[in-house]
Design a protein around this motif. Structure first.
Motif, PDB file in Angstrom:
ATOM      1  N   PHE A  74       0.861  -1.171   0.000  1.00 14.44           N
ATOM      2  CA  PHE A  74       0.000   0.000   0.000  1.00 14.44           C
ATOM      3  C   PHE A  74       0.896   1.218   0.000  1.00 14.44           C
ATOM      4  CE2 PHE A  74      -1.766  -3.396   2.558  1.00 14.44           C
ATOM      5  CZ  PHE A  74      -2.991  -3.601   1.955  1.00 14.44           C
ATOM      6  N   THR A  75       0.409   2.284  -0.563  1.00 16.65           N
ATOM      7  CA  THR A  75       1.134   3.539  -0.540  1.00 16.65           C
ATOM      8  C   THR A  75       0.353   4.518   0.317  1.00 16.65           C
ATOM      9  OG1 THR A  75       1.986   3.124  -2.759  1.00 16.65           O
ATOM     10  CG2 THR A  75       2.094   5.384  -1.964  1.00 16.65           C
ATOM     11  N   VAL A  76       1.051   5.168   1.253  1.00 17.69           N
ATOM     12  CA  VAL A  76       0.437   6.173   2.110  1.00 17.69           C
ATOM     13  C   VAL A  76       1.069   7.515   1.759  1.00 17.69           C
ATOM     14  CG1 VAL A  76       0.056   6.940   4.480  1.00 17.69           C
ATOM     15  CG2 VAL A  76       0.087   4.504   3.957  1.00 17.69           C
ATOM     16  N   ASP A  77       0.229   8.458   1.311  1.00 15.37           N
ATOM     17  CA  ASP A  77       0.682   9.815   0.994  1.00 15.37           C
ATOM     18  C   ASP A  77       0.287  10.720   2.146  1.00 15.37           C
ATOM     19  OD1 ASP A  77       1.597   9.186  -1.621  1.00 15.37           O
ATOM     20  OD2 ASP A  77      -0.456   9.291  -2.358  1.00 15.37           O
ATOM     21  N   ASN A  78       1.280  11.367   2.775  1.00 13.29           N
ATOM     22  CA  ASN A  78       1.005  12.316   3.848  1.00 13.29           C
ATOM     23  C   ASN A  78       1.166  13.728   3.282  1.00 13.29           C
ATOM     24  OD1 ASN A  78       0.738  13.815   6.138  1.00 13.29           O
ATOM     25  ND2 ASN A  78       2.614  13.100   7.115  1.00 13.29           N
ATOM     26  N   PRO A  79       0.065  14.432   3.003  1.00 17.35           N
ATOM     27  CA  PRO A  79       0.158  15.765   2.423  1.00 17.35           C
ATOM     28  C   PRO A  79       0.469  16.857   3.456  1.00 17.35           C
ATOM     29  CG  PRO A  79      -2.133  15.205   2.749  1.00 17.35           C
ATOM     30  CD  PRO A  79      -1.323  14.005   3.161  1.00 17.35           C
ATOM     31  N   ASN A  80       0.596  16.483   4.713  1.00 21.20           N
ATOM     32  CA  ASN A  80       0.781  17.451   5.793  1.00 21.20           C
ATOM     33  C   ASN A  80       2.252  17.796   5.995  1.00 21.20           C
ATOM     34  OD1 ASN A  80      -2.043  17.538   6.877  1.00 21.20           O
ATOM     35  ND2 ASN A  80      -1.658  15.342   6.991  1.00 21.20           N
ATOM     36  N   PRO A  81       2.535  18.989   6.531  1.00 21.47           N
ATOM     37  CA  PRO A  81       3.928  19.352   6.819  1.00 21.47           C
ATOM     38  C   PRO A  81       4.456  18.686   8.093  1.00 21.47           C
ATOM     39  CG  PRO A  81       2.466  21.147   7.423  1.00 21.47           C
ATOM     40  CD  PRO A  81       1.613  20.096   6.761  1.00 21.47           C
ATOM     41  N   PHE A  82       3.601  17.972   8.819  1.00 23.14           N
ATOM     42  CA  PHE A  82       3.983  17.286  10.053  1.00 23.14           C
ATOM     43  C   PHE A  82       3.853  15.778   9.837  1.00 23.14           C
ATOM     44  CE2 PHE A  82      -0.389  18.766  10.185  1.00 23.14           C
ATOM     45  CZ  PHE A  82      -1.083  17.581  10.345  1.00 23.14           C
ATOM     46  N   GLY A  83       4.558  15.016  10.657  1.00 28.17           N
ATOM     47  CA  GLY A  83       4.524  13.564  10.551  1.00 28.17           C
ATOM     48  C   GLY A  83       3.238  12.977  11.104  1.00 28.17           C
ATOM     49  N   ILE A  84       2.922  11.775  10.634  1.00 22.65           N
ATOM     50  CA  ILE A  84       1.772  11.027  11.138  1.00 22.65           C
ATOM     51  C   ILE A  84       2.240   9.616  11.472  1.00 22.65           C
ATOM     52  CG2 ILE A  84       0.027  12.353   9.885  1.00 22.65           C
ATOM     53  CD1 ILE A  84      -0.118  10.029   7.863  1.00 22.65           C
ATOM     54  N   THR A  85       1.466   8.942  12.307  1.00 15.85           N
ATOM     55  CA  THR A  85       1.750   7.554  12.649  1.00 15.85           C
ATOM     56  C   THR A  85       0.493   6.735  12.424  1.00 15.85           C
ATOM     57  OG1 THR A  85       3.383   8.212  14.303  1.00 15.85           O
ATOM     58  CG2 THR A  85       2.494   5.979  14.474  1.00 15.85           C
ATOM     59  N   LEU A  86       0.620   5.695  11.621  1.00 11.86           N
ATOM     60  CA  LEU A  86      -0.464   4.732  11.469  1.00 11.86           C
ATOM     61  C   LEU A  86      -0.296   3.745  12.603  1.00 11.86           C
ATOM     62  CD1 LEU A  86      -0.069   5.814   8.462  1.00 11.86           C
ATOM     63  CD2 LEU A  86      -1.271   3.744   7.841  1.00 11.86           C
ATOM     64  N   ALA A  87      -1.174   3.840  13.586  1.00 14.75           N
ATOM     65  CA  ALA A  87      -1.061   3.011  14.772  1.00 14.75           C
ATOM     66  C   ALA A  87      -1.574   1.604  14.523  1.00 14.75           C
ATOM     67  CB  ALA A  87      -1.817   3.659  15.927  1.00 14.75           C
ATOM     68  N   GLY A  88      -2.130   1.373  13.374  1.00 16.74           N
ATOM     69  CA  GLY A  88      -2.664   0.072  13.020  1.00 16.74           C
ATOM     70  C   GLY A  88      -3.768   0.245  12.011  1.00 16.74           C
ATOM     71  N   ALA A  89      -4.200  -0.857  11.445  1.00 20.40           N
ATOM     72  CA  ALA A  89      -5.280  -0.818  10.458  1.00 20.40           C
ATOM     73  C   ALA A  89      -6.041  -2.133  10.507  1.00 20.40           C
ATOM     74  CB  ALA A  89      -4.718  -0.585   9.060  1.00 20.40           C
ATOM     75  N   ASP A  90      -7.334  -2.035  10.293  1.00 21.52           N
ATOM     76  CA  ASP A  90      -8.186  -3.209  10.144  1.00 21.52           C
ATOM     77  C   ASP A  90      -8.637  -3.207   8.697  1.00 21.52           C
ATOM     78  OD1 ASP A  90      -8.129  -3.791  12.938  1.00 21.52           O
ATOM     79  OD2 ASP A  90      -9.577  -2.189  13.239  1.00 21.52           O
ATOM     80  N   TYR A  91      -8.551  -4.346   8.025  1.00 24.71           N
ATOM     81  CA  TYR A  91      -8.899  -4.357   6.612  1.00 24.71           C
ATOM     82  C   TYR A  91      -9.398  -5.720   6.166  1.00 24.71           C
ATOM     83  CZ  TYR A  91      -4.138  -6.155   6.383  1.00 24.71           C
ATOM     84  OH  TYR A  91      -2.998  -6.879   6.590  1.00 24.71           O
ATOM     85  N   THR A  92     -10.146  -5.678   5.081  1.00 25.65           N
ATOM     86  CA  THR A  92     -10.668  -6.878   4.443  1.00 25.65           C
ATOM     87  C   THR A  92     -10.272  -6.826   2.979  1.00 25.65           C
ATOM     88  OG1 THR A  92     -12.551  -6.917   5.944  1.00 25.65           O
ATOM     89  CG2 THR A  92     -12.776  -8.171   3.913  1.00 25.65           C
ATOM     90  N   LEU A  93      -9.761  -7.932   2.472  1.00 25.31           N
ATOM     91  CA  LEU A  93      -9.391  -8.020   1.062  1.00 25.31           C
ATOM     92  C   LEU A  93     -10.260  -9.075   0.403  1.00 25.31           C
ATOM     93  CD1 LEU A  93      -7.530  -7.387  -1.379  1.00 25.31           C
ATOM     94  CD2 LEU A  93      -6.017  -9.219  -0.537  1.00 25.31           C
ATOM     95  N   GLN A  94     -10.962  -8.658  -0.644  1.00 25.25           N
ATOM     96  CA  GLN A  94     -11.759  -9.591  -1.449  1.00 25.25           C
ATOM     97  C   GLN A  94     -11.163  -9.628  -2.853  1.00 25.25           C
ATOM     98  OE1 GLN A  94     -15.854  -8.328  -1.400  1.00 25.25           O
ATOM     99  NE2 GLN A  94     -16.242  -9.385   0.506  1.00 25.25           N
ATOM    100  N   VAL A  95     -11.105 -10.831  -3.401  1.00 27.28           N
ATOM    101  CA  VAL A  95     -10.645 -11.020  -4.773  1.00 27.28           C
ATOM    102  C   VAL A  95     -11.726 -11.801  -5.501  1.00 27.28           C
ATOM    103  CG1 VAL A  95      -8.879 -12.031  -6.263  1.00 27.28           C
ATOM    104  CG2 VAL A  95      -8.220 -10.941  -4.112  1.00 27.28           C
ATOM    105  N   ASN A  96     -12.196 -11.233  -6.612  1.00 28.40           N
ATOM    106  CA  ASN A  96     -13.292 -11.825  -7.394  1.00 28.40           C
ATOM    107  C   ASN A  96     -14.496 -12.154  -6.518  1.00 28.40           C
ATOM    108  OD1 ASN A  96     -11.774 -11.597  -9.671  1.00 28.40           O
ATOM    109  ND2 ASN A  96     -11.280 -13.758  -9.841  1.00 28.40           N
ATOM    110  N   GLY A  97     -14.768 -11.297  -5.561  1.00 28.59           N
ATOM    111  CA  GLY A  97     -15.937 -11.473  -4.697  1.00 28.59           C
ATOM    112  C   GLY A  97     -15.731 -12.425  -3.533  1.00 28.59           C
ATOM    113  N   ASN A  98     -14.570 -13.095  -3.458  1.00 28.74           N
ATOM    114  CA  ASN A  98     -14.277 -14.014  -2.351  1.00 28.74           C
ATOM    115  C   ASN A  98     -13.375 -13.316  -1.336  1.00 28.74           C
ATOM    116  OD1 ASN A  98     -15.596 -16.296  -3.502  1.00 28.74           O
ATOM    117  ND2 ASN A  98     -13.844 -16.567  -4.863  1.00 28.74           N
ATOM    118  N   GLU A  99     -13.721 -13.453  -0.071  1.00 29.07           N
ATOM    119  CA  GLU A  99     -12.913 -12.838   0.969  1.00 29.07           C
ATOM    120  C   GLU A  99     -11.624 -13.627   1.158  1.00 29.07           C
ATOM    121  OE1 GLU A  99     -13.481 -12.438   5.619  1.00 29.07           O
ATOM    122  OE2 GLU A  99     -14.835 -11.111   4.511  1.00 29.07           O
ATOM    123  N   TRP A 100     -10.500 -12.968   0.906  1.00 27.71           N
ATOM    124  CA  TRP A 100      -9.210 -13.617   1.088  1.00 27.71           C
ATOM    125  C   TRP A 100      -8.728 -13.468   2.518  1.00 27.71           C
ATOM    126  CZ3 TRP A 100      -5.114 -13.222  -3.335  1.00 27.71           C
ATOM    127  CH2 TRP A 100      -5.577 -13.941  -4.447  1.00 27.71           C
TER     128      TRP A 100
END
Length: 180
Positions: A74-100
């Protein structure tokens, strides 16, 4: 109203806004009486912008009848002049309608101000997780529809900004194995 709208719209396109405050504090003291003390403050307040999360790359490391090993980035673009921290992420990936997968990224990832950063997640997928897509890959199919949805918990390196904010994302498209 048009002038007011244009003023706010132009402010939101800036990285920060300058401020100046002139006020006074009055208080009563025994014997001396009422006193007024002038207070002045000025500085710049950053105007936070929402980071952009994009699907990056999909690299097949190993493919067999039992499953596959893949790297998803994944690419994360931070447009801000200050830093950010991704403390975590919850995500679901589906391929051709099937949950991977339906999982979380637990590691904290720092993205400096005005930086674009790529995050690579190695995955081991079983045949049951991949569903019919595994057989389609084995038969030579090269194009697959993906849908990646979730939310990232983001905090900013701004004094006084202590709470994490949840930023949703919904990425979809078609990837072609020949392109990777």
């Amino acid at each position: 109203f048009t002038n007011l709208y244009e003023s706010f719209r132009s402010i939101l396109q800036q990285d920060s806004i300058s401020y100046r405050m002139d006020t006074a504090v009055s208080f009563s003291l025994p014997v001396i009486g009422s006193r007024t003390v002038p207070v002045q403050a000025e500085g710049d307040l950053p105007i936070p912008k929402v980071p952009r999360i994009r699907f990056g790359d999909f690299e097949m490391k190993r493919l067999s009848f039992s499953g596959a090993e893949v790297d998803i980035s994944f690419t994360v673009d931070n447009p801000n002049p200050f830093g950010i921290t991704l403390a975590g992420a919850d995500y679901t990936l589906q391929v051709n309608g099937n949950e991977w997968l339906d999982t979380s990224l637990r590691e904290a990832i720092r993205v400096s101000g005005s930086e674009t950063r790529e995050i690579t997640i190695p995955l081991e997928l079983s045949a049951s997780q991949m569903g019919s897509a595994l057989m389609e890959m084995m038969r030579g199919r090269k194009e697959f529809e993906y849908n990646l949805t979730g939310q990232a918990r983001i905090s900013a390196d701004i004094e006084g900004f202590t709470q994490e904010q949840s930023v949703p994302f919904d990425l979809e498209g078609i990837f072609n194995l020949d392109d990777f």
